[in-house]
Design a protein around this motif. Structure first.
Motif, PDB file in Angstrom:
ATOM      1  N   LEU A   1      40.761  40.780  41.505  1.00 32.25           N
ATOM      2  CA  LEU A   1      40.843  40.983  42.953  1.00 32.25           C
ATOM      3  C   LEU A   1      39.752  40.201  43.666  1.00 32.25           C
ATOM      4  O   LEU A   1      38.642  40.052  43.145  1.00 32.25           O
TER       5      LEU A   1
ATOM      6  N   GLN B   1      46.906  43.490  47.692  1.00 31.33           N
ATOM      7  CA  GLN B   1      46.884  44.581  46.719  1.00 31.33           C
ATOM      8  C   GLN B   1      47.797  45.699  47.181  1.00 31.33           C
ATOM      9  O   GLN B   1      47.919  46.003  48.312  1.00 31.33           O
TER      10      GLN B   1
ATOM     11  N   GLN C   1      42.195  42.756  50.589  1.00 33.34           N
ATOM     12  CA  GLN C   1      41.967  42.650  49.145  1.00 33.34           C
ATOM     13  C   GLN C   1      43.246  42.111  48.482  1.00 33.34           C
ATOM     14  O   GLN C   1      44.315  42.679  48.651  1.00 33.34           O
ATOM     15  N   CYS C   2      43.111  41.023  47.724  1.00 33.82           N
ATOM     16  CA  CYS C   2      44.282  40.378  47.121  1.00 33.82           C
ATOM     17  C   CYS C   2      44.140  40.226  45.611  1.00 33.82           C
ATOM     18  O   CYS C   2      43.033  40.045  45.100  1.00 33.82           O
ATOM     19  N   HIS C   3      45.284  40.277  44.948  1.00 37.15           N
ATOM     20  CA  HIS C   3      45.367  39.905  43.543  1.00 37.15           C
ATOM     21  C   HIS C   3      45.378  38.382  43.478  1.00 37.15           C
ATOM     22  O   HIS C   3      46.071  37.731  44.274  1.00 37.15           O
TER      23      HIS C   3
END
Length: 159
Positions: A26, A159, A33-35
């Motif tokens: 992450l 996310q 918040q990103c993968h």
């Protein structure tokens, strides 16, 4: 497979089936918040391009924003064009990673990259140079935009 199982990430450094590549963990981005997903393969060696011209691809953390700036310059940035053309598992939202995203790969999934190669970032240093990362030590370097370096596309999603 249920929708919940599809969105449960594997361990960092492992392939995430259906998501286009290797899970990088992450990171915080402007949208949240990103993968982070690194392509499972390199897409050749390409120059940053546009030597001698200062472009607004200067984010150290947001390669997607940098790539959009570079793509708008109509083929003058071969590394960005190659990364943006990459597709995997039906995903077409890959881009050339910023220097911080490459360093994130070195920190969390180094076994997914070759220590023998230098990886091109989408982050410009100046009109004549751009950043790249050497995976033998993870150190960011700046050098001529005309040098061809390995391109590893990346994508992200919330996310």
């Amino acid at each position: 497979m249920s929708a919940q199982q599809q969105l449960t990430p594997p361990a960092i450094g492992e392939v995430w089936p259906g998501q286009g590549g290797i899970y990088g963990g992450l990171r915080q981005y402007p949208e949240g918040q990103c993968h982070v997903i690194f392509a499972t393969e390199n897409v050749g060696r390409h120059a940053f391009g546009d030597y001698g011209t200062s472009v607004k691809a200067v984010s150290r953390t947001d390669g997607r924003a940098n790539t959009e700036v570079m793509i708008a310059r109509k083929g003058k940035h071969p590394a960005a064009v190659a990364a943006a053309a990459y597709t995997a598992d039906g995903h077409t939202d890959f881009y050339l990673p910023a220097i911080g995203e490459l360093h994130h790969g070195w920190q969390y999934a180094p076994e997914s990259f070759s220590e023998e190669w230098y990886y091109q970032s989408s982050t410009q240093c100046s009109a004549t140079s751009a950043y790249y990362v050497g995976f033998e030590d993870g150190w960011p370097h700046g050098d001529g935009k005309s040098y061809e370096r390995v391109v590893r596309p990346v994508r992200r999603f919330l996310q």
